[in-house]
Design a protein around this motif. Structure first.
Motif, PDB file in Angstrom:
ATOM      1  N   GLN A  96      57.479  18.505 -87.865  1.00  0.00           N
ATOM      2  CA  GLN A  96      56.338  18.816 -87.011  1.00  0.00           C
ATOM      3  C   GLN A  96      55.080  18.108 -87.514  1.00  0.00           C
ATOM      4  N   GLY A  97      53.961  18.479 -86.950  1.00  0.00           N
ATOM      5  CA  GLY A  97      52.682  17.921 -87.372  1.00  0.00           C
ATOM      6  C   GLY A  97      52.040  17.104 -86.271  1.00  0.00           C
ATOM      7  N   ALA A  98      51.167  17.749 -85.475  1.00  0.00           N
ATOM      8  CA  ALA A  98      50.528  17.076 -84.348  1.00  0.00           C
ATOM      9  C   ALA A  98      49.366  16.190 -84.765  1.00  0.00           C
ATOM     10  N   ASP A  99      48.847  16.397 -85.973  1.00  0.00           N
ATOM     11  CA  ASP A  99      47.689  15.636 -86.479  1.00  0.00           C
ATOM     12  C   ASP A  99      48.106  14.711 -87.605  1.00  0.00           C
ATOM     13  N   VAL A 100      47.669  13.472 -87.542  1.00  0.00           N
ATOM     14  CA  VAL A 100      47.942  12.522 -88.628  1.00  0.00           C
ATOM     15  C   VAL A 100      46.762  11.585 -88.822  1.00  0.00           C
TER      16      VAL A 100
END
Length: 368
Positions: A96-100
């Protein structure tokens, strides 16, 4: 130059459920960029409500409770077939992880090698995988792997170079929250008028406060008393306590636009706040997805309702411009090592801190 390893640290979501479904591993193969993709070394990754909602399967129509009711343990009523943004089943394991925020370290066929070394942000609502079809969702960290890892791949056209002196942690707090808020404000045509923002102390809420002020709005923010000072510091002209009688405090038909991130049982009250011809935009329902409204309020007051998910190119392009011109700055309350993702999500669910919580992956010379 140190050779890139073949494996990385990452958090694998192994299925819908509680925090036990998050598995921190140090032996996950580093992905390779396919044609028209880039490989990004992740510097930081923000924590968002959508990460938790996806984990617990909250998007499933079988779930009718607020996010917090299953945030730690999950829900028994999830139908995996419709438990993602797109309304289709997820494939597990999923990173997951919508922000990078990170740097491009390799490129696939068709991407100029000159992009290697760029510091970048990835657009949360990807357009390349759905070939720009309107109102289709392909969310970074949901329909494809995202940023809870040392490396991730993303479509080159959805990966934006950003020129800023802000830290990776600060920049990683921006993509999901600020693009969500900017999209809501654009869809509702917000200008120099009176705007009410619910859930105003959270990541999207504070973004909406800042961005609405940028547009010249007078902002009324709904938040807890403990966080009111921070919300006012970010631009709110007035704060009202969470759970307060909003119509009693502000007056019926006293607001031009409602930016709602909370949903739940307060929806009828929010519609009552709107003036005739007012606009209501919603992009979240942490207080619950089910609301009972009087349809007469909608049509007798000529209200417009905007559901806000998919985003046009201009939303993220605007955001990059705001960052580079230093017109916005996120509030980051805490950072955590990637391996402490469960604690970060517990703190997020407890609403302990205003603004954003951000995860930092381990440096390449270690994977602990």
């Amino acid at each position: 130059m140190t050779a890139r390893p073949s494996t990385m640290a990452a958090v694998l979501l192994t299925g819908h459920g509680g925090l036990e479904k998050l598995e921190y591993r140090t032996d996950v193969p580093i992905p390779r960029p396919a044609a028209d993709e880039v490989l990004i070394q992740v510097g930081a990754a923000g924590v968002n409500n959508t990460d938790i909602n996806t984990r617990i399967g909250w998007y499933s129509k079988g779930v009718t409770a607020e996010t917090g009711a299953g945030g730690a343990a999950g829900f028994e009523s999830v139908d995996a077939a419709d438990a993602a943004w797109s309304g289709t089943a997820l494939r597990f394991p999923r990173i997951q992880g919508a922000d990078v925020c990170g740097r491009i370290v390799d490129v696939g066929e068709g991407v100029p090698r000159a992009r290697i070394g760029e510091r970048v942000l990835v657009r949360t609502m990807l357009r390349a995988p759905v070939e720009d079809r309107p109102f289709e969702c392909w969310t970074f960290g949901s329909e494809c792997d995202g940023g809870f890892a040392q490396f991730t791949v993303a479509p080159a056209r959805d990966t934006y170079a950003v020129r800023s002196d802000r830290s990776d942690v600060e920049l990683a707090a921006l993509p999901c929250s600020y693009s969500t808020a900017e999209n809501m404000l654009r869809r509702a045509f917000v200008g120099a008028e009176r705007v009410l923002v619910t859930g105003a102390s959270g990541g999207v809420g504070l973004a909406a406060v800042q961005l609405a002020k940028r547009r010249g709005a007078t902002v009324v923010a709904v938040c807890s008393a403990a966080k009111a000072a921070e919300v006012r510091a970010q631009g709110a002209d007035r704060t009202v306590g969470r759970g307060a009688d909003l119509v009693g405090a502000l007056g019926a038909s006293s607001v031009d636009v409602v930016i709602d991130l909370v949903g739940g049982s307060q929806c009828p009250e929010l519609l009552g706040l709107l003036r005739p011809g007012g606009r209501y935009a919603i992009a979240g329902a942490i207080a619950g997805p089910i609301a009972e409204i009087d349809l007469r309020t909608l049509y007798l007051k000529d209200l417009s309702v905007f559901g806000c998910t998919c985003q046009g190119d201009e939303v993220f392009e605007n955001l990059i411009g705001y960052i580079e011109r230093e017109e916005i700055r996120p509030v980051v309350s805490r950072t955590y090592p990637l391996r402490e993702i469960a604690q970060a999500q517990r703190d997020f669910l407890a609403k302990k801190y205003p603004g954003k919580l951000v995860l930092v992956p381990p440096a390449l010379d270690r994977t602990g």
